[in-house]
Design a protein around this motif. Structure first.
Motif, mmCIF file in Angstrom:
data_model
loop_
_atom_site.group_PDB
_atom_site.id
_atom_site.type_symbol
_atom_site.label_atom_id
_atom_site.label_comp_id
_atom_site.label_asym_id
_atom_site.label_seq_id
_atom_site.Cartn_x
_atom_site.Cartn_y
_atom_site.Cartn_z
ATOM 1 N N LEU A 1 -5.476 7.960 9.557
ATOM 2 C CA LEU A 1 -4.529 7.003 10.128
ATOM 3 C C LEU A 1 -5.165 5.613 10.215
ATOM 4 N N PHE A 2 -6.448 5.560 10.588
ATOM 5 C CA PHE A 2 -7.157 4.284 10.642
ATOM 6 C C PHE A 2 -7.174 3.607 9.270
ATOM 7 N N PHE A 3 -7.507 4.358 8.221
ATOM 8 C CA PHE A 3 -7.559 3.768 6.881
ATOM 9 C C PHE A 3 -6.171 3.343 6.406
ATOM 10 N N ILE A 4 -5.132 4.113 6.732
ATOM 11 C CA ILE A 4 -3.778 3.724 6.342
ATOM 12 C C ILE A 4 -3.386 2.411 7.017
ATOM 13 N N ILE A 5 -3.654 2.293 8.305
ATOM 14 C CA ILE A 5 -3.349 1.048 9.018
ATOM 15 C C ILE A 5 -4.176 -0.104 8.461
ATOM 16 N N LEU A 6 -5.448 0.152 8.181
ATOM 17 C CA LEU A 6 -6.330 -0.868 7.609
ATOM 18 C C LEU A 6 -5.766 -1.414 6.300
ATOM 19 N N TYR A 7 -5.331 -0.515 5.419
ATOM 20 C CA TYR A 7 -4.827 -0.948 4.121
ATOM 21 C C TYR A 7 -3.421 -1.550 4.222
ATOM 22 N N MET A 8 -2.590 -1.037 5.120
ATOM 23 C CA MET A 8 -1.238 -1.578 5.253
ATOM 24 C C MET A 8 -1.257 -3.001 5.813
ATOM 25 N N MET B 1 -1.218 9.272 2.374
ATOM 26 C CA MET B 1 -0.192 9.733 3.327
ATOM 27 C C MET B 1 0.064 11.229 3.178
ATOM 28 N N LEU B 2 0.002 11.739 1.963
ATOM 29 C CA LEU B 2 0.130 13.186 1.760
ATOM 30 C C LEU B 2 -1.047 13.912 2.407
ATOM 31 N N ARG B 3 -2.226 13.340 2.268
ATOM 32 C CA ARG B 3 -3.420 13.895 2.909
ATOM 33 C C ARG B 3 -3.270 13.908 4.428
ATOM 34 N N LEU B 4 -2.718 12.826 4.976
ATOM 35 C CA LEU B 4 -2.474 12.760 6.423
ATOM 36 C C LEU B 4 -1.490 13.841 6.851
ATOM 37 N N ALA B 5 -0.402 13.999 6.102
ATOM 38 C CA ALA B 5 0.604 14.998 6.456
ATOM 39 C C ALA B 5 0.033 16.417 6.390
ATOM 40 N N LEU B 6 -0.731 16.713 5.349
ATOM 41 C CA LEU B 6 -1.297 18.059 5.211
ATOM 42 C C LEU B 6 -2.326 18.350 6.299
ATOM 43 N N THR B 7 -3.168 17.367 6.613
ATOM 44 C CA THR B 7 -4.177 17.571 7.660
ATOM 45 C C THR B 7 -3.519 17.715 9.025
ATOM 46 N N ALA B 8 -2.503 16.911 9.298
ATOM 47 C CA ALA B 8 -1.791 17.015 10.575
ATOM 48 C C ALA B 8 -1.062 18.348 10.693
ATOM 49 N N THR B 9 -0.503 18.829 9.587
ATOM 50 C CA THR B 9 0.160 20.140 9.599
ATOM 51 C C THR B 9 -0.854 21.240 9.856
ATOM 52 N N PHE C 1 0.816 -1.209 0.000
ATOM 53 C CA PHE C 1 0.000 0.000 0.000
ATOM 54 C C PHE C 1 0.851 1.260 0.000
ATOM 55 N N CYS C 2 1.952 1.231 0.739
ATOM 56 C CA CYS C 2 2.816 2.422 0.847
ATOM 57 C C CYS C 2 3.404 2.841 -0.493
ATOM 58 N N CYS C 3 3.606 1.877 -1.397
ATOM 59 C CA CYS C 3 4.241 2.173 -2.676
ATOM 60 C C CYS C 3 3.244 2.491 -3.785
ATOM 61 N N SER C 4 1.959 2.418 -3.492
ATOM 62 C CA SER C 4 0.955 2.689 -4.514
ATOM 63 C C SER C 4 0.627 4.173 -4.566
ATOM 64 N N VAL C 5 -0.006 4.579 -5.650
ATOM 65 C CA VAL C 5 -0.427 5.975 -5.797
ATOM 66 C C VAL C 5 -1.469 6.315 -4.732
ATOM 67 N N LYS C 6 -2.402 5.386 -4.492
ATOM 68 C CA LYS C 6 -3.431 5.607 -3.476
ATOM 69 C C LYS C 6 -2.795 5.790 -2.093
ATOM 70 N N GLY C 7 -1.779 4.988 -1.805
ATOM 71 C CA GLY C 7 -1.081 5.116 -0.524
ATOM 72 C C GLY C 7 -0.353 6.441 -0.399
ATOM 73 N N PHE C 8 0.288 6.871 -1.496
ATOM 74 C CA PHE C 8 1.000 8.149 -1.470
ATOM 75 C C PHE C 8 0.035 9.308 -1.245
ATOM 76 N N VAL C 9 -1.106 9.295 -1.947
ATOM 77 C CA VAL C 9 -2.085 10.379 -1.807
ATOM 78 C C VAL C 9 -2.654 10.392 -0.386
#
Length: 142
Positions: free
Chosen positions: A50-57, A16-24, A6-14
């Motif tokens: 974060l829940f969805f990232i963990i779910l998919y990872m 995680m970028l969404r997580l970083a922007l929202t956390a910022t 999941f981390c290497c996919s486009v969906k995973g990148f988007v």
């Protein structure tokens, strides 16, 4: 067919970028002591992402099959986009402090990622349906 992590996919990148922007955005709202709804909504979104990232990872979406995860993910992205637009515009209107404006700008960038995330999932559903939602050719039904 080989499955990428999941981390290497486009969906995973988007996502995680969404997580970083929202956390910022949430961090800027906390620093500037913005109104509580700004902090609560962005904090809630960080938790859900974060829940969805963990779910998919952990590939739990393949194990827990009684829920249709792509639909929940799309709904979350769209509702998050609506809430983040409202919060970001409200943060940008009065221009009280530099950090509040930065929180609003990062919130608007997170909205773009929310929409991109929903579009990626929707596209995957259209081109790669699974389960009872698969498209069948007309001659297969006869």
């Amino acid at each position: 067919m080989e499955h990428r992590p999941f981390c290497c996919s486009v969906k995973g990148f988007v996502k995680m970028l969404r997580l970083a922007l929202t956390a910022t955005s949430m961090t800027f709202f906390i620093i500037t002591q913005a109104p509580e709804p700004y902090i609560v909504i962005t904090g809630f979104e960080v938790t859900i992402i974060l829940f969805f990232i963990i779910l998919y990872m952990l590939r739990l979406d393949r194990i827990i099959t009684f829920l249709f995860w792509p639909l929940l993910d799309i709904l979350n992205s769209l509702v998050a986009a609506i809430f983040m637009i409202i919060i970001s515009v409200l943060a940008l209107i009065p221009e009280t402090t530099k950090y509040t404006v930065l929180g609003g700008v990062f919130g608007l960038l997170a909205v773009v990622c929310c929409i991109a995330d929903a579009a990626l999932i929707y596209r995957k559903l259209l081109f790669n349906p699974s389960g009872p939602y698969q498209k069948k050719a007309i001659h297969d039904e006869i």
